[in-house]
Design an enzyme around this catalytic site. Sequence first.
Site, short mmCIF file in Angstrom:
data_model
loop_
_atom_site.label_atom_id
_atom_site.label_comp_id
_atom_site.label_asym_id
_atom_site.label_seq_id
_atom_site.Cartn_x
_atom_site.Cartn_y
_atom_site.Cartn_z
N SER A 73 28.71 35.46 18.71
CA SER A 73 28.42 35.06 20.25
C SER A 73 29.72 35.64 21.05
O SER A 73 30.86 35.91 20.58
CB SER A 73 28.51 33.41 20.20
OG SER A 73 27.74 32.73 19.26
N ASP A 133 30.64 33.31 7.54
CA ASP A 133 30.82 31.93 8.00
C ASP A 133 29.41 31.31 8.28
O ASP A 133 28.75 31.57 9.25
CB ASP A 133 31.58 31.72 9.22
CG ASP A 133 31.86 30.21 9.64
OD1 ASP A 133 31.67 29.55 9.02
OD2 ASP A 133 32.74 30.20 10.75
N ASN A 142 32.24 24.81 6.15
CA ASN A 142 32.68 23.38 6.23
C ASN A 142 31.95 22.52 5.42
O ASN A 142 31.14 22.79 4.64
CB ASN A 142 32.71 22.96 7.90
CG ASN A 142 31.31 22.58 8.19
OD1 ASN A 142 30.38 22.29 7.47
ND2 ASN A 142 31.34 22.79 9.45
N SER A 162 36.96 22.79 6.38
CA SER A 162 37.46 21.53 6.78
C SER A 162 36.55 20.47 5.86
O SER A 162 35.69 20.78 5.81
CB SER A 162 37.27 21.32 8.13
OG SER A 162 36.16 21.34 8.75
N THR A 188 37.74 27.02 16.77
CA THR A 188 38.52 26.89 15.68
C THR A 188 37.97 27.50 14.40
O THR A 188 38.74 28.11 13.60
CB THR A 188 39.31 25.69 15.69
OG1 THR A 188 38.25 24.77 15.70
CG2 THR A 188 40.32 25.22 16.64
N GLY A 189 36.72 27.07 14.21
CA GLY A 189 36.09 27.44 12.87
C GLY A 189 36.08 28.98 13.07
O GLY A 189 36.37 29.78 11.88
N ASP A 190 35.61 29.55 14.28
CA ASP A 190 35.43 30.86 14.27
C ASP A 190 36.86 31.84 13.85
O ASP A 190 36.97 32.87 13.58
CB ASP A 190 34.82 31.34 15.62
CG ASP A 190 33.42 30.55 15.70
OD1 ASP A 190 32.79 30.55 14.80
OD2 ASP A 190 33.07 30.39 16.93
P1 ATP Z 1 32.45 26.11 10.98
O1 ATP Z 1 32.70 26.89 12.12
O2 ATP Z 1 32.25 26.89 9.84
O3 ATP Z 1 31.55 25.05 11.36
P2 ATP Z 1 34.66 24.07 10.66
O4 ATP Z 1 33.83 22.91 10.91
O5 ATP Z 1 35.64 23.98 9.38
O6 ATP Z 1 33.89 25.65 10.42
P3 ATP Z 1 36.51 23.40 12.46
O7 ATP Z 1 36.08 22.12 12.29
O8 ATP Z 1 36.82 24.11 13.91
O9 ATP Z 1 35.59 24.37 11.96
O10 ATP Z 1 37.78 23.54 11.58
C1 ATP Z 1 38.49 24.67 11.08
C2 ATP Z 1 39.93 24.50 11.33
O11 ATP Z 1 40.68 24.18 12.49
C3 ATP Z 1 40.46 23.63 10.31
O12 ATP Z 1 40.83 23.90 8.97
C4 ATP Z 1 41.65 22.91 10.93
O13 ATP Z 1 42.83 23.74 10.49
C5 ATP Z 1 41.47 23.36 12.29
N1 ATP Z 1 41.17 22.22 13.18
C6 ATP Z 1 40.00 21.98 13.86
N2 ATP Z 1 39.96 20.41 14.57
C7 ATP Z 1 41.27 20.27 14.31
C8 ATP Z 1 42.06 18.95 14.87
N3 ATP Z 1 41.59 18.14 15.49
N4 ATP Z 1 43.25 18.69 14.37
C9 ATP Z 1 43.90 19.73 13.37
N5 ATP Z 1 43.16 20.83 12.97
C10 ATP Z 1 42.07 21.02 13.28
N1 PLP Z 2 29.16 29.82 19.45
C1 PLP Z 2 28.82 29.25 20.66
C2 PLP Z 2 28.07 30.01 21.46
C3 PLP Z 2 29.22 27.93 20.98
O1 PLP Z 2 28.72 27.36 21.96
C4 PLP Z 2 30.05 27.37 19.95
C5 PLP Z 2 30.55 26.02 20.21
O2 PLP Z 2 30.27 25.35 20.97
C6 PLP Z 2 30.67 28.04 18.86
C7 PLP Z 2 30.09 29.41 18.43
C8 PLP Z 2 31.29 27.09 17.95
O3 PLP Z 2 32.54 27.86 17.53
P1 PLP Z 2 33.43 26.90 16.25
O4 PLP Z 2 32.54 26.46 15.08
O5 PLP Z 2 34.39 27.98 15.92
O6 PLP Z 2 34.08 25.66 16.96
MG MG Z 3 34.16 21.18 12.13
NA NA Z 4 33.90 27.16 8.42
MG MG Z 5 31.87 25.53 13.62
#
Ligand code: ATP
Ligand code: PLP
Ligand code: MG
Ligand code: NA
Ligand code: MG
Length: 297
Positions: free
Chosen positions: A12, A113, A146, A183, A221-223
């Site tokens: 995105s 991802d 995740n 996570s 943060t996931g991205d």
């Molecule tokens: P996806 O994008 O595939 O759904 P995800 O759910 O793991 O992945 P996040 O929940 O954003 O993505 O977590 C990714 C990383 O961001 C975690 O490993 C952690 O290091 C960090 N992170 C996200 N939120 C927090 C938080 N509230 N406190 C501490 N670390 C965090």
């Molecule tokens: N891409 C778009 C367009 C989004 O709106 C969002 C979250 O709102 C994400 C990606 C999610 O990113 P992440 O999983 O890294 O938090």
């Molecule tokens: Mg998450």
């Molecule tokens: Na992930």
């Molecule tokens: Mg995510």
Amino acid sequence: PSETGRVLSIQSHTVQGYVGNKSAVFPLQLLGYDVDPINSVQFSNHTGYPSFKGQVLDGKQLWDLIEGLAGNDLLYYTHLLTGYIGSVSFLNTVLQVVERLRSINPGLIYVCDPVMGDEGKLYVPPELVSVYREKVVPVASMLTPNQFEAEQLTGLKITSERDGLEACNILHAAGPKKVVITSLHLNGTLLLIGSHQKEKDHPPEQFKIAIPKIPTYFTGTGDLTTALLLGWSNKYPDNLEIASELAVSSLQALLQRTVSDYLKAGFDPQTSSLEIRLIQSQDDIKNPQIKYKAEKF
Ligand code: ATP
Ligand code: PLP
Ligand code: MG
Ligand code: NA
Ligand code: MG
């Protein structure tokens, strides 16, 4: 280590703020990669805000871009990176892209991802799950689900570290040599679990990193995590532990800066919609201090 490469990143784009390509391209460039972004959507802002507007790319439009690159012999990539994908037709086209890129570079590393949902809820059409499970996972080199996504892909309910490791084993058997559950929320703690199967039919090397939970909801943060894992695991191809320590350490430094900058500006980080302080954290991305250590299983 100084391995770099050329990354095709299909994610995105948001005009304002940092998710998808906006949170992946800059860090990969800082780590020395050439990054070619294809924007799967162009939205005004991320979908966590009260509203958003914009355009969605369809599978045919994605393939047009690939044909355009092919027409000039520009399809040599070392890595393909994909994140949020909103439809089965787009995901099927991504599968065609994998095949096409591998016909040009058989060594292409596909970092996937498998963004489908979080905290027990799907946020993509349910038909996507079986496409990821049956067609995408088998061609991925590294997978970064995740907890919820790992459950969807394996059919396993993950309620312990053991379950997390077992999910990694099931995913290895389906294809990817590297699996990082980015996570896992287990009785009040946040964990990352990594698993590297260096040789087929051999037991994988597995580890965890404990992460202190910040009482704030972040997006992007996931991205960013997946982009950093790609960047570092290419520099340390035989050491997923170090790559993960570097990725987690960068991210945590960035999240701490994000919270403290919002506090300084008079916002309550527990209630505001936070945008990560990506540009301000470039030193933490280029030269992370390892503060979060992996523990082997
Ligand atoms: P996806 O994008 O595939 O759904 P995800 O759910 O793991 O992945 P996040 O929940 O954003 O993505 O977590 C990714 C990383 O961001 C975690 O490993 C952690 O290091 C960090 N992170 C996200 N939120 C927090 C938080 N509230 N406190 C501490 N670390 C965090
Ligand atoms: N891409 C778009 C367009 C989004 O709106 C969002 C979250 O709102 C994400 C990606 C999610 O990113 P992440 O999983 O890294 O938090
Ligand atoms: Mg998450
Ligand atoms: Na992930
Ligand atoms: Mg995510």
